[in-house]
Design a protein around this motif. Structure first.
Motif, PDB file in Angstrom:
ATOM      1  N   ALA A   1       0.693  -1.353   0.252  1.00 46.56           N
ATOM      2  CA  ALA A   1      -0.227   0.116  -0.310  1.00 46.56           C
ATOM      3  C   ALA A   1       0.757   1.379   0.052  1.00 46.56           C
ATOM      4  CB  ALA A   1      -1.262   0.054   0.906  1.00 46.56           C
ATOM      5  N   TYR A   2       2.003   1.005   0.824  1.00 40.68           N
ATOM      6  CA  TYR A   2       2.712   2.391   0.902  1.00 40.68           C
ATOM      7  C   TYR A   2       3.909   2.611  -0.231  1.00 40.68           C
ATOM      8  CZ  TYR A   2       4.473  -0.997   4.182  1.00 40.68           C
ATOM      9  OH  TYR A   2       5.514  -2.036   4.647  1.00 40.68           O
ATOM     10  N   CYS A   3       4.488   1.587  -1.136  1.00 39.72           N
ATOM     11  CA  CYS A   3       4.919   1.712  -2.324  1.00 39.72           C
ATOM     12  C   CYS A   3       5.235   2.822  -3.063  1.00 39.72           C
ATOM     13  CB  CYS A   3       4.720   0.543  -3.369  1.00 39.72           C
ATOM     14  SG  CYS A   3       6.141  -0.095  -3.911  1.00 39.72           S
ATOM     15  N   TYR A   4       6.622   3.134  -3.132  1.00 38.53           N
ATOM     16  CA  TYR A   4       6.847   4.248  -3.704  1.00 38.53           C
ATOM     17  C   TYR A   4       6.933   4.481  -5.184  1.00 38.53           C
ATOM     18  CZ  TYR A   4      11.247   2.672  -2.397  1.00 38.53           C
ATOM     19  OH  TYR A   4      12.426   1.939  -2.490  1.00 38.53           O
TER      20      TYR A   4
ATOM     21  N   ILE B   1      31.077  -5.605  -1.684  1.00 44.60           N
ATOM     22  CA  ILE B   1      29.391  -6.274  -1.176  1.00 44.60           C
ATOM     23  C   ILE B   1      28.143  -5.534  -2.423  1.00 44.60           C
ATOM     24  CG2 ILE B   1      27.132  -6.190  -0.153  1.00 44.60           C
ATOM     25  CD1 ILE B   1      29.221  -5.025   2.165  1.00 44.60           C
ATOM     26  N   LEU B   2      28.240  -6.874  -3.914  1.00 48.03           N
ATOM     27  CA  LEU B   2      27.349  -7.190  -4.295  1.00 48.03           C
ATOM     28  C   LEU B   2      25.849  -6.718  -4.097  1.00 48.03           C
ATOM     29  CD1 LEU B   2      28.748  -9.495  -6.993  1.00 48.03           C
ATOM     30  CD2 LEU B   2      29.015  -7.469  -6.870  1.00 48.03           C
ATOM     31  N   ASP B   3      24.653  -5.752  -3.983  1.00 52.35           N
ATOM     32  CA  ASP B   3      23.690  -5.552  -3.545  1.00 52.35           C
ATOM     33  C   ASP B   3      23.266  -5.544  -4.783  1.00 52.35           C
ATOM     34  OD1 ASP B   3      22.013  -4.445  -2.316  1.00 52.35           O
ATOM     35  OD2 ASP B   3      21.956  -2.964  -2.574  1.00 52.35           O
ATOM     36  N   PHE B   4      22.043  -6.619  -4.676  1.00 50.25           N
ATOM     37  CA  PHE B   4      20.979  -7.043  -4.949  1.00 50.25           C
ATOM     38  C   PHE B   4      19.446  -6.576  -4.693  1.00 50.25           C
ATOM     39  CE2 PHE B   4      23.923  -9.834  -5.972  1.00 50.25           C
ATOM     40  CZ  PHE B   4      24.217  -9.647  -8.041  1.00 50.25           C
ATOM     41  N   ILE B   5      18.535  -5.577  -6.100  1.00 49.80           N
ATOM     42  CA  ILE B   5      17.722  -4.741  -5.459  1.00 49.80           C
ATOM     43  C   ILE B   5      16.415  -5.545  -6.947  1.00 49.80           C
ATOM     44  CG2 ILE B   5      18.649  -3.652  -4.152  1.00 49.80           C
ATOM     45  CD1 ILE B   5      17.524  -0.840  -5.675  1.00 49.80           C
ATOM     46  N   GLY B   6      15.871  -4.565  -6.445  1.00 52.56           N
ATOM     47  CA  GLY B   6      14.134  -4.639  -7.417  1.00 52.56           C
ATOM     48  C   GLY B   6      14.193  -3.543  -7.588  1.00 52.56           C
ATOM     49  N   GLY B   7      11.922  -3.582  -7.890  1.00 55.69           N
ATOM     50  CA  GLY B   7      10.624  -4.484  -7.058  1.00 55.69           C
ATOM     51  C   GLY B   7      11.764  -5.532  -6.166  1.00 55.69           C
TER      52      GLY B   7
ATOM     53  N   ASP C   1      21.359 -16.611   8.317  1.00 55.45           N
ATOM     54  CA  ASP C   1      22.735 -15.268   8.976  1.00 55.45           C
ATOM     55  C   ASP C   1      21.186 -14.459   8.764  1.00 55.45           C
ATOM     56  OD1 ASP C   1      24.574 -15.630   9.822  1.00 55.45           O
ATOM     57  OD2 ASP C   1      26.145 -14.987   7.708  1.00 55.45           O
ATOM     58  N   ALA C   2      20.063 -14.932   7.703  1.00 56.72           N
ATOM     59  CA  ALA C   2      19.051 -13.874   6.787  1.00 56.72           C
ATOM     60  C   ALA C   2      17.426 -14.018   8.611  1.00 56.72           C
ATOM     61  CB  ALA C   2      18.541 -14.387   5.763  1.00 56.72           C
ATOM     62  N   VAL C   3      18.731 -14.790   9.351  1.00 57.61           N
ATOM     63  CA  VAL C   3      17.071 -14.256  11.011  1.00 57.61           C
ATOM     64  C   VAL C   3      18.107 -14.508  11.377  1.00 57.61           C
ATOM     65  CG1 VAL C   3      15.785 -16.958   9.652  1.00 57.61           C
ATOM     66  CG2 VAL C   3      17.394 -17.110  11.532  1.00 57.61           C
ATOM     67  N   THR C   4      18.771 -13.336  11.936  1.00 55.70           N
ATOM     68  CA  THR C   4      19.128 -12.509  12.793  1.00 55.70           C
ATOM     69  C   THR C   4      19.070 -11.479  13.122  1.00 55.70           C
ATOM     70  OG1 THR C   4      21.275 -12.293  12.099  1.00 55.70           O
ATOM     71  CG2 THR C   4      21.181 -13.779  13.498  1.00 55.70           C
ATOM     72  N   HIS C   5      18.169 -10.667  11.647  1.00 59.88           N
ATOM     73  CA  HIS C   5      17.826  -9.603  11.242  1.00 59.88           C
ATOM     74  C   HIS C   5      16.481  -9.301  10.106  1.00 59.88           C
ATOM     75  CE1 HIS C   5      20.808 -10.065   8.365  1.00 59.88           C
ATOM     76  NE2 HIS C   5      20.186  -9.293   7.494  1.00 59.88           N
ATOM     77  N   THR C   6      15.971  -8.431  10.718  1.00 58.89           N
ATOM     78  CA  THR C   6      14.967  -7.664   9.288  1.00 58.89           C
ATOM     79  C   THR C   6      15.439  -6.631   9.050  1.00 58.89           C
ATOM     80  OG1 THR C   6      13.049  -7.615  10.871  1.00 58.89           O
ATOM     81  CG2 THR C   6      13.829  -9.568  10.308  1.00 58.89           C
ATOM     82  N   LYS C   7      13.919  -6.390   7.779  1.00 59.65           N
ATOM     83  CA  LYS C   7      14.226  -4.338   7.030  1.00 59.65           C
ATOM     84  C   LYS C   7      12.588  -4.804   7.365  1.00 59.65           C
ATOM     85  CE  LYS C   7      16.857  -3.399   3.937  1.00 59.65           C
ATOM     86  NZ  LYS C   7      17.218  -3.376   2.731  1.00 59.65           N
ATOM     87  N   ALA C   8      12.373  -3.091   7.250  1.00 54.82           N
ATOM     88  CA  ALA C   8      11.280  -2.634   7.744  1.00 54.82           C
ATOM     89  C   ALA C   8      10.922  -1.389   7.082  1.00 54.82           C
ATOM     90  CB  ALA C   8      10.519  -2.867   9.497  1.00 54.82           C
ATOM     91  N   THR C   9       9.542  -0.794   6.701  1.00 58.21           N
ATOM     92  CA  THR C   9       9.015   0.399   6.252  1.00 58.21           C
ATOM     93  C   THR C   9       8.618   1.015   6.980  1.00 58.21           C
ATOM     94  OG1 THR C   9       9.735  -0.432   4.093  1.00 58.21           O
ATOM     95  CG2 THR C   9       8.202   1.359   4.679  1.00 58.21           C
TER      96      THR C   9
END
Length: 198
Positions: free
Chosen positions: A26-29, A73-79, A179-187
């Motif tokens: 709903a809040y995607c820019y 660090i190769l950072d992959f983003i999208g969508g 390692d992925a379950v030790t942190h998350t991201k949030a909006t």
């Protein structure tokens, strides 16, 4: 006690694999999502550039020169870049081959970073990608807090919340990318701030 993640330092370069996403938050820019993916030849040229140029960001002789010495660090983003795991795999394979073939300092000092909405772990190609590159992969799942607030904003194409899908695949993720379950991201949005404690 949980040990903190070791900070991997160095140059971060971002590769936008695709513009589309499998969610309609709903809040995607990103309001004009397109079914557009990166041209692999362009991605390979980018890899060539950062590996062949001794100073691709112009920091030699400055206080920031350490960035080039520590790692990449190769950072992959999208969508959501996990919509196209085959692209990430091909780019990482090319990077690894190229870096090793020229004995680049980053051939043994690199990470891949992927941020994802966490709904695509049931895809066999995504699972294969994570298993193949787990030794160099940092994965971050976006979870916007408690189920009520997450499901209000992070929805699929039908308008259904996605927390249950993330929870369904969390045990698999914990096993294959611990390692992925030790942190998350949030909006955070003004509507979600009152839910931060929850």
């Amino acid at each position: 006690m949980i040990e903190p993640n070791k900070l991997f330092k160095g140059l971060t370069v971002t590769i936008n694999t695709n513009e589309d996403c499998n969610l309609r938050c709903a809040y995607c820019y990103e309001i004009n999502k397109k079914h557009k993916v990166i041209n692999l030849e362009d991605a390979y040229k980018f890899i060539d550039y950062i590996l062949e140029d001794q100073d691709p960001i112009g920091v030699k002789g400055t206080k920031d020169e350490w960035i080039l010495k520590d790692g990449l660090i190769l950072d992959f983003i999208g969508g959501d870049s996990l919509m196209h795991p085959e692209i990430i795999d091909k780019v990482l394979s090319y990077f690894e081959y190229k870096a090793m073939s020229i004995s680049h300092r980053w051939s043994t000092s690199w990470r891949a970073s992927i941020s994802t909405n966490g709904t695509l772990f049931g895809n066999q190609e995504v699972q294969n990608l994570i298993d193949k590159w787990s030794h160099n992969l940092s994965l971050s799942v976006s979870i916007d807090g408690c189920k009520a607030i997450h499901d209000k904003y992070r929805v699929d194409n039908s308008g259904k919340g996605t927390m249950d899908t993330i929870r369904q695949w969390w045990p698999w993720l914990k096993e294959h990318a611990p390692d992925a379950v030790t942190h998350t991201k949030a909006t955070c949005s003004k509507e979600s701030i009152p839910y931060l404690f929850e």
